[in-house]
Design a protein around this motif. Structure first.
Motif, PDB file in Angstrom:
ATOM      1  N   LEU A   4       0.794  -1.227   0.000  1.00 57.28           N
ATOM      2  CA  LEU A   4       0.000   0.000   0.000  1.00 57.28           C
ATOM      3  C   LEU A   4       0.825   1.274   0.000  1.00 57.28           C
ATOM      4  CD1 LEU A   4      -2.809  -1.050   2.508  1.00 57.28           C
ATOM      5  CD2 LEU A   4      -2.773  -1.256   0.023  1.00 57.28           C
ATOM      6  N   THR A   5       2.127   1.147  -0.036  1.00 52.92           N
ATOM      7  CA  THR A   5       2.980   2.344  -0.056  1.00 52.92           C
ATOM      8  C   THR A   5       3.711   2.451  -1.389  1.00 52.92           C
ATOM      9  OG1 THR A   5       4.779   1.106   1.023  1.00 52.92           O
ATOM     10  CG2 THR A   5       3.278   2.363   2.442  1.00 52.92           C
ATOM     11  N   GLN A   6       2.954   2.209  -2.456  1.00 52.88           N
ATOM     12  CA  GLN A   6       3.537   2.353  -3.784  1.00 52.88           C
ATOM     13  C   GLN A   6       4.025   3.791  -4.007  1.00 52.88           C
ATOM     14  OE1 GLN A   6       0.156   1.191  -6.073  1.00 52.88           O
ATOM     15  NE2 GLN A   6       0.712  -0.964  -6.136  1.00 52.88           N
ATOM     16  N   THR A   7       5.023   3.933  -4.820  1.00 54.73           N
ATOM     17  CA  THR A   7       5.635   5.241  -5.058  1.00 54.73           C
ATOM     18  C   THR A   7       4.642   6.199  -5.707  1.00 54.73           C
ATOM     19  OG1 THR A   7       7.764   4.165  -5.399  1.00 54.73           O
ATOM     20  CG2 THR A   7       7.548   6.428  -6.176  1.00 54.73           C
ATOM     21  N   VAL A   8       4.590   7.410  -5.193  1.00 53.69           N
ATOM     22  CA  VAL A   8       3.792   8.458  -5.807  1.00 53.69           C
ATOM     23  C   VAL A   8       4.639   9.131  -6.879  1.00 53.69           C
ATOM     24  CG1 VAL A   8       2.604  10.645  -5.431  1.00 53.69           C
ATOM     25  CG2 VAL A   8       2.491   8.848  -3.688  1.00 53.69           C
ATOM     26  N   GLY A   9       4.089   9.287  -8.054  1.00 48.28           N
ATOM     27  CA  GLY A   9       4.849   9.951  -9.113  1.00 48.28           C
ATOM     28  C   GLY A   9       4.656   9.330 -10.479  1.00 48.28           C
ATOM     29  N   PRO A  10       4.818   7.989 -10.604  1.00 44.22           N
ATOM     30  CA  PRO A  10       4.614   7.387 -11.925  1.00 44.22           C
ATOM     31  C   PRO A  10       3.170   7.517 -12.386  1.00 44.22           C
ATOM     32  CG  PRO A  10       5.764   5.880 -10.435  1.00 44.22           C
ATOM     33  CD  PRO A  10       5.263   7.011  -9.604  1.00 44.22           C
ATOM     34  N   ASN A  11       2.971   7.423 -13.681  1.00 42.02           N
ATOM     35  CA  ASN A  11       1.624   7.397 -14.241  1.00 42.02           C
ATOM     36  C   ASN A  11       1.088   5.975 -14.098  1.00 42.02           C
ATOM     37  OD1 ASN A  11      -0.661   7.321 -15.916  1.00 42.02           O
ATOM     38  ND2 ASN A  11       0.162   8.910 -17.250  1.00 42.02           N
ATOM     39  N   TYR A  12       0.005   5.816 -13.327  1.00 39.76           N
ATOM     40  CA  TYR A  12      -0.517   4.477 -13.047  1.00 39.76           C
ATOM     41  C   TYR A  12      -1.605   4.046 -14.031  1.00 39.76           C
ATOM     42  CZ  TYR A  12       2.144   4.049  -8.751  1.00 39.76           C
ATOM     43  OH  TYR A  12       3.174   3.923  -7.845  1.00 39.76           O
ATOM     44  N   LEU A  13      -1.761   4.773 -15.125  1.00 38.08           N
ATOM     45  CA  LEU A  13      -2.681   4.335 -16.162  1.00 38.08           C
ATOM     46  C   LEU A  13      -2.228   2.972 -16.690  1.00 38.08           C
ATOM     47  CD1 LEU A  13      -5.128   5.121 -17.938  1.00 38.08           C
ATOM     48  CD2 LEU A  13      -3.498   6.092 -19.566  1.00 38.08           C
ATOM     49  N   HIS A  14      -3.130   1.998 -16.669  1.00 36.52           N
ATOM     50  CA  HIS A  14      -2.879   0.608 -17.055  1.00 36.52           C
ATOM     51  C   HIS A  14      -2.058  -0.160 -16.016  1.00 36.52           C
ATOM     52  CE1 HIS A  14      -3.356   2.413 -21.281  1.00 36.52           C
ATOM     53  NE2 HIS A  14      -4.517   1.898 -20.905  1.00 36.52           N
ATOM     54  N   GLY A  15      -1.706   0.474 -14.906  1.00 42.39           N
ATOM     55  CA  GLY A  15      -1.075  -0.235 -13.797  1.00 42.39           C
ATOM     56  C   GLY A  15       0.428  -0.356 -13.924  1.00 42.39           C
ATOM     57  N   GLN A  16       1.046  -0.638 -12.754  1.00 41.32           N
ATOM     58  CA  GLN A  16       2.495  -0.781 -12.697  1.00 41.32           C
ATOM     59  C   GLN A  16       2.931  -2.147 -12.154  1.00 41.32           C
ATOM     60  OE1 GLN A  16       5.019   1.477 -13.447  1.00 41.32           O
ATOM     61  NE2 GLN A  16       3.584   3.009 -14.269  1.00 41.32           N
ATOM     62  N   LEU A  17       1.981  -2.957 -11.691  1.00 41.32           N
ATOM     63  CA  LEU A  17       2.323  -4.221 -11.038  1.00 41.32           C
ATOM     64  C   LEU A  17       2.608  -5.320 -12.058  1.00 41.32           C
ATOM     65  CD1 LEU A  17      -0.321  -4.299  -8.162  1.00 41.32           C
ATOM     66  CD2 LEU A  17       2.065  -3.562  -8.037  1.00 41.32           C
ATOM     67  N   HIS A  18       3.438  -6.281 -11.647  1.00 38.08           N
ATOM     68  CA  HIS A  18       3.718  -7.426 -12.517  1.00 38.08           C
ATOM     69  C   HIS A  18       2.578  -8.450 -12.425  1.00 38.08           C
ATOM     70  CE1 HIS A  18       4.860  -9.835  -9.004  1.00 38.08           C
ATOM     71  NE2 HIS A  18       5.619  -8.813  -8.603  1.00 38.08           N
ATOM     72  N   ALA A  19       2.626  -9.464 -13.269  1.00 39.58           N
ATOM     73  CA  ALA A  19       1.503 -10.396 -13.435  1.00 39.58           C
ATOM     74  C   ALA A  19       1.140 -11.130 -12.151  1.00 39.58           C
ATOM     75  CB  ALA A  19       1.824 -11.396 -14.541  1.00 39.58           C
ATOM     76  N   ASP A  20       2.130 -11.626 -11.401  1.00 39.67           N
ATOM     77  CA  ASP A  20       1.836 -12.392 -10.192  1.00 39.67           C
ATOM     78  C   ASP A  20       1.156 -11.534  -9.122  1.00 39.67           C
ATOM     79  OD1 ASP A  20       2.925 -14.573 -11.394  1.00 39.67           O
ATOM     80  OD2 ASP A  20       4.792 -14.588 -10.242  1.00 39.67           O
ATOM     81  N   ALA A  21       1.515 -10.265  -9.060  1.00 39.94           N
ATOM     82  CA  ALA A  21       0.890  -9.359  -8.101  1.00 39.94           C
ATOM     83  C   ALA A  21      -0.569  -9.108  -8.477  1.00 39.94           C
ATOM     84  CB  ALA A  21       1.655  -8.044  -8.042  1.00 39.94           C
TER      85      ALA A  21
END
Length: 350
Positions: free
Chosen positions: A229-246
């Motif tokens: 729940l403490t993902q980095t603030v700053g990147p554009n999260y459109l379409h997500g940033q997590l890998h497949a297993d997550a």
């Protein structure tokens, strides 16, 4: 004075009912905005490229050269903002109209003030959704905030209806909520949050197939990353940033949550099956829950078509509304039973 109070109540009943339907529309348009990737159609807030309406390409480029204008997505985003602004004005109107009822301690005026506070917070989350570039935590809280506004509108409307009938004896906490209601309500909130987390991390089709996930009953998952729940603030999260297993982990937990919620709702129905009104209300809740499960499965099997994904959001709002109505009826029935028991005791004593 009585006529004035009656007029106030009539308007409040109308406006709160309008608020219920308008909130549902805002939630659905918000889901549509996300599903068509229009959440960042306007890169600033509250305007769009510094304008109250969507500007032309030249104006947009001059204001925000690093974010090319996509007119359709920008208009979708602004339409959502216009509706949300209208909802805020509606809440403010309700607070103003309800203010004269402050002399009656039994009036639900405080609920209207709390509703105003919640919708102001919701507006802030709307701004953060854009400025933090669809940060999943904010997007999920924004969805929960919308459903909270819907719940408060509905609860206020029900309280006003009761207040109009018995303005001197209404008690909003007439009886204690049963343990099963707390369990089912908590699981419902958790499941709604999980649904928002699935959506904001684009994990809706992380699992292919049903009841298995990617041909496995318990696929490989990364729970720690999926619920970090403490993902980095700053990147554009459109379409997500997590890998497949997550994303698979998020999806599977949402499925497990749906199962636990179903067990809780069935148990609740079984507990109150002998009370006619409760049985009818919980039958509706279970029916909507079952339909929601079917829609969820269809979304996986059919690769999340837009119309079906919108139906899944609509099903979530219907489940919230039906659950609140069921809970309200349980409070009324318990209160009426308490009153009857008190009257009987007084009758025996005399």
């Amino acid at each position: 004075m009585v006529d004035a109070s009656s007029r106030h109540l009539t308007w409040l009943l109308r406006l709160t009912l309008l608020g219920v339907f308008l909130t549902i529309l805002v939630v659905l348009v918000g889901a549509w905005t996300r599903l068509v990737d229009a959440g960042l159609g306007c890169p600033d807030w509250p305007g769009c490229y510094g304008q109250a309406v969507v500007p032309n390409t030249e104006q947009a480029f001059a204001y925000y050269p690093d974010h090319p204008l996509e007119p359709i997505k920008a208009w979708v985003e602004m339409f959502h903002r216009y509706l949300a602004s209208g909802l805020g004005l509606l809440v403010l109107s309700i607070v103003v109209i309800a203010w004269p009822l402050k002399l009656n301690k039994a009036s639900p005026r405080r609920i209207s003030i709390f509703l105003l506070l919640v919708i102001l917070i919701q507006g802030a989350f709307g701004a953060f959704t854009v400025t933090l570039k669809l940060w999943p935590q904010v997007v999920t809280l924004h969805l929960l905030g919308g459903l909270s506004v819907l719940s408060l509108f509905l609860w206020l409307h029900l309280c006003l209806r009761q207040f109009a009938q018995k303005p001197k004896v209404i008690k909003h906490t007439a009886s204690k909520c049963g343990f099963l209601w707390w369990v089912a309500g908590t699981l419902l909130v958790v499941q709604l949050a999980l649904g928002g987390w699935v959506s904001s991390n684009y994990a809706g089709i992380a699992c292919q197939g049903f009841p298995t996930c990617n041909t496995q009953w318990w696929p490989q998952m990364d729970l720690s990353e999926g619920f970090h729940l403490t993902q980095t603030v700053g990147p554009n999260y459109l379409h997500g940033q997590l890998h497949a297993d997550a994303r698979t982990a998020i999806h599977m937990v949402h499925r497990v949550g749906a199962l636990l919620l179903g067990v809780a709702l069935i148990t609740l129905y079984w507990r109150y099956r002998e009370l006619y009104l409760m049985k009818q209300a919980l039958s509706v809740v279970l029916g909507i829950y079952l339909l929601q499960v079917i829609i969820g499965i269809a979304n996986v099997l059919w690769w999340l078509p837009l119309w079906l994904a919108l139906m899944h959001t609509a099903g979530a709002t219907a489940l919230v509304v039906s659950f609140i109505v069921g809970f309200w009826l349980s409070q009324r029935e318990q209160h009426n039973a308490h009153v009857d028991a008190t009257h009987n005791a007084v009758g025996l004593a005399t």
